[in-house]
Design an enzyme around this catalytic site. Structure first.
Site, PDB file in Angstrom:
ATOM      1  N   ARG A   1     -14.169 -39.008  43.123  1.00  9.67           N
ATOM      2  CA  ARG A   1     -13.675 -37.882  44.063  1.00  9.67           C
ATOM      3  C   ARG A   1     -12.551 -37.360  43.349  1.00  9.67           C
ATOM      4  NH1 ARG A   1     -13.886 -38.137  49.522  1.00  9.67           N
ATOM      5  NH2 ARG A   1     -12.980 -36.091  49.195  1.00  9.67           N
TER       6      ARG A   1
ATOM      7  N   HIS B   1     -19.347 -32.124  54.140  1.00  8.67           N
ATOM      8  CA  HIS B   1     -18.485 -32.734  53.197  1.00  8.67           C
ATOM      9  C   HIS B   1     -18.775 -32.537  51.701  1.00  8.67           C
ATOM     10  CE1 HIS B   1     -15.209 -35.031  52.082  1.00  8.67           C
ATOM     11  NE2 HIS B   1     -15.644 -36.388  52.690  1.00  8.67           N
TER      12      HIS B   1
ATOM     13  N   CYS C   1     -19.743 -43.514  51.215  1.00  5.50           N
ATOM     14  CA  CYS C   1     -18.641 -42.647  50.957  1.00  5.50           C
ATOM     15  C   CYS C   1     -16.955 -43.328  51.350  1.00  5.50           C
ATOM     16  CB  CYS C   1     -18.762 -41.290  51.791  1.00  5.50           C
ATOM     17  SG  CYS C   1     -18.851 -41.466  53.679  1.00  5.50           S
TER      18      CYS C   1
ATOM     19  N   ASP D   1     -23.418 -44.141  55.698  1.00  4.22           N
ATOM     20  CA  ASP D   1     -22.029 -43.671  56.092  1.00  4.22           C
ATOM     21  C   ASP D   1     -21.766 -44.290  57.742  1.00  4.22           C
ATOM     22  OD1 ASP D   1     -19.523 -42.303  56.552  1.00  4.22           O
ATOM     23  OD2 ASP D   1     -20.420 -40.493  57.133  1.00  4.22           O
TER      24      ASP D   1
ATOM     25  N   ARG E   1      -9.262 -30.126  56.222  1.00  7.34           N
ATOM     26  CA  ARG E   1     -10.087 -31.033  56.830  1.00  7.34           C
ATOM     27  C   ARG E   1      -9.899 -30.789  58.420  1.00  7.34           C
ATOM     28  NH1 ARG E   1     -11.086 -37.351  56.023  1.00  7.34           N
ATOM     29  NH2 ARG E   1     -12.170 -36.553  54.130  1.00  7.34           N
TER      30      ARG E   1
ATOM     31  N   GLN F   1     -17.164 -34.525  48.608  1.00 14.39           N
ATOM     32  CA  GLN F   1     -17.867 -36.038  48.544  1.00 14.39           C
ATOM     33  C   GLN F   1     -19.375 -35.947  47.909  1.00 14.39           C
ATOM     34  OE1 GLN F   1     -16.587 -38.843  50.200  1.00 14.39           O
ATOM     35  NE2 GLN F   1     -18.239 -39.601  48.669  1.00 14.39           N
TER      36      GLN F   1
END
Ligand code: CP
Ligand code: NVA
Length: 327
Positions: free
Chosen positions: A312, A139, A284, A244, A112, A142
């Site tokens: 996830r 992402h 998310c 988001d 990340r 996700q």
């Protein structure tokens, strides 16, 4: 160990990187979602005993960090936290050296960070799979969980198995910033034949390059990717409403300006009422209630936000199994 009768699939994914949602083909994306659902239902068991996943996270994380750690544990493997603050990464050891050294110790890296280029640099130098655990651009882990959640609602047969053809022609409407999460939703949705609508204020559109790429993938599946600038038009008739944060990690200084720019873009009950009656609400997480999403939309009957967070774990178990050759 997997059952002897289980089909051997996704062999082509072994050893590969996942830097972008578009690194997967349409059929590989589907295979991962099917495997994730099978793992979730307990119909498949996969053994990654002895494998070690390294985590290099230069940004905060709850879901991604914990779900990768638990996913490896459930598959019989282990995770090693290579926190940049306590490794030489934080002191600026070159990626070329770090990636080659870590490739001698661990079996995959989940990274990340900020720049997609840094992730690509790791992938270039590493001889093991590198997984995008969020960059400023994408992402992809996700998005796999998000479309698994959509499929659970709209593409599940009576026996509980996924029938992903039923995703074709559904519409996912994302309202908010054209950010990393939006980009992966566009690409992954395009691969699955889902129509993706991005609704955002002027100036907060997704990247033109990702838009072009996702449109070309969507065309191959007979679906579309649109960008709109009006909230109600963005969500009308949609099967999933998604939002988001308005200011992503690294954009903290823009928070106040963004709150002004996004005035009127809160995903609230009024917008949910404009969607398809069976629509689900997704986020998310982490979420700021009262900004990008209302408390009512988040806690309402259409919300699948916590199933999405759980997914996830299942989607990443499938991904790890495929990349590490446990299939
Ligand atoms: N959705 C997500 O990636 O959450 P974290 O930042 O907590 O990992
Ligand atoms: N767009 C958000 C997603 C967090 C999971 C960010 O990058 O901060």
């Amino acid at each position: 160990m997997e059952s002897p009768s289980a089909p051997r699939r996704s062999a082509a994914l072994r050893g590969r990187d996942l830097l972008s949602s578009a690194d997967l083909s349409a059929s590989e994306t589907r295979e991962l979602l099917v495997l994730a659902a099978e793992l979730k239902a307990g119909r498949r068991q996969i053994d990654l005993g002895g494998k070690v996943l390294g985590l290099i996270f230069s940004k905060a994380s709850t879901r991604t960090r914990v779900s990768f750690t638990v996913a490896m544990a459930r598959l019989g493997g282990q995770t090693l936290d290579l926190n940049p603050a306590v490794t030489q990464v934080g002191r600026g050891e070159p990626v070329a050296d770090t990636a080659r050294v870590l490739s001698r110790y661990v079996d995959a890296l989940a990274i990340r960070t900020f720049a997609q280029e840094e992730l690509a640099d790791y992938a270039h130098w590493a001889s093991i799979p590198v997984i995008n655990a969020l960059t400023d651009l994408e992402h992809p882990c996700q998005a796999l969980a998000d479309y698994l959640t959509l499929a659970e609602r709209f593409a599940t047969a009576a026996d509980g198995r996924l029938e992903l053809d039923r995703l074709q022609g559904l519409t996912l409407a994302y309202v908010g910033d054209g950010n990393n999460v939006a980009h992966s939703l566009m690409l992954c949705g395009a691969l699955l034949g889902v129509n993706v609508r991005i609704g955002c204020p002027l100036g907060y559109e997704p990247s033109a390059a990702v838009l072009e790429q996702s449109r070309s993938l969507a065309a191959a599946q007979g679906s579309s990717v649109e960008v709109l600038h009006e909230p109600v038009a963005s969500v009308r008739g949609a099967h999933a409403l998604y939002t988001d944060v308005w200011a992503s990690m690294g954009q903290e200084e823009e928070k106040a300006a963004r709150q002004q720019a996004f005035d009127g873009w809160c995903l609230n009950e009024e917008l949910v009422a404009e969607a398809d009656p069976r629509a689900i609400v997704l986020h998310c997480l982490p979420a700021y209630r009262g900004l990008e999403i209302s408390s009512g939309a988040m806690e309402g009957s259409a919300s699948r936000i916590f199933d999405q967070a759980e997914n996830r774990l299942h989607a990443q178990q499938a991904l790890l199994a495929a990349l590490l050759g446990g299939l």
